[in-house]
Motif scaffolding. Sequence first.
Motif, short mmCIF file in Angstrom:
data_model
loop_
_atom_site.label_atom_id
_atom_site.label_comp_id
_atom_site.label_asym_id
_atom_site.label_seq_id
_atom_site.Cartn_x
_atom_site.Cartn_y
_atom_site.Cartn_z
N GLY A 161 0.87 -1.30 -0.03
CA GLY A 161 0.05 0.16 -0.02
C GLY A 161 0.85 1.40 -0.13
N LEU A 162 1.98 1.09 0.66
CA LEU A 162 2.76 2.33 0.75
C LEU A 162 3.84 2.30 -0.47
CD1 LEU A 162 3.28 5.02 2.50
CD2 LEU A 162 5.08 3.70 3.79
N TYR A 163 4.58 1.13 -0.40
CA TYR A 163 5.73 1.34 -1.67
C TYR A 163 5.40 1.03 -2.85
CZ TYR A 163 8.36 1.69 3.04
OH TYR A 163 8.90 2.02 3.91
N ASN A 164 4.19 0.63 -3.25
CA ASN A 164 3.78 0.59 -4.42
C ASN A 164 2.90 1.75 -4.88
OD1 ASN A 164 3.78 -0.95 -6.68
ND2 ASN A 164 1.74 -2.02 -6.39
N ASN A 165 2.91 2.66 -4.35
CA ASN A 165 2.17 4.04 -4.53
C ASN A 165 3.06 4.83 -5.56
OD1 ASN A 165 0.63 6.41 -4.60
ND2 ASN A 165 0.22 6.47 -2.43
#
Length: 191
Positions: free
Chosen positions: A157-161
């Motif tokens: 959720g955070l690093y694939n944004n």
Amino acid sequence: MKTSQSAGAAMRTLVKQPTVTRRGFLRGSGLAAIGVTVITPAALAQPPRNALTASFRALGPATARTLVVMSRDVFPHDKLSDRYYTDAIAPLEKAAVGDQKTRVLLQQGVTALDAAARERFGKPYAEIAREADRVTLLRTIEETPFFQKVRGELVTGLYNNKVVWPLLGYEGSSWEKGGYLQRGFNDIDWL
């Protein structure tokens, strides 16, 4: 051995020098000394945590606020605003809407985390001021299904944004531009 860059690939060089000058600092502190309130674009872009989590219906805003604080403690990046952490936990809300088991896991996990925080610090987890104290609590639950579910969701959720990538110094995919070796392989300044 001589290497060459392809025509379209430009390497980015990070300047590691501070960009605040002594004169600029004094000018800014002078405004503060005379009582002038300076509103920066960053201050305008950061809505209060309560406003960000108000749309969490299945989990509830209080549970969502705790998850945002937990997210910041699990993957701390001072440059990222709460908005990005709220976006990272949004899939948990979506899963909680469609799956009773997930909703119960998350709500009971937050309830247990808050109970441990109250027992040790006299206040709910999200209200504990010191990050080190909150991390101490997280270490006690890191093997639980609740913690693993939240951490696992945060990784993607955070690093694939893609909006977060530039804020972390990641320039995105490079294979189509010849790879990283000649395009900033060594320019990440936050490691």
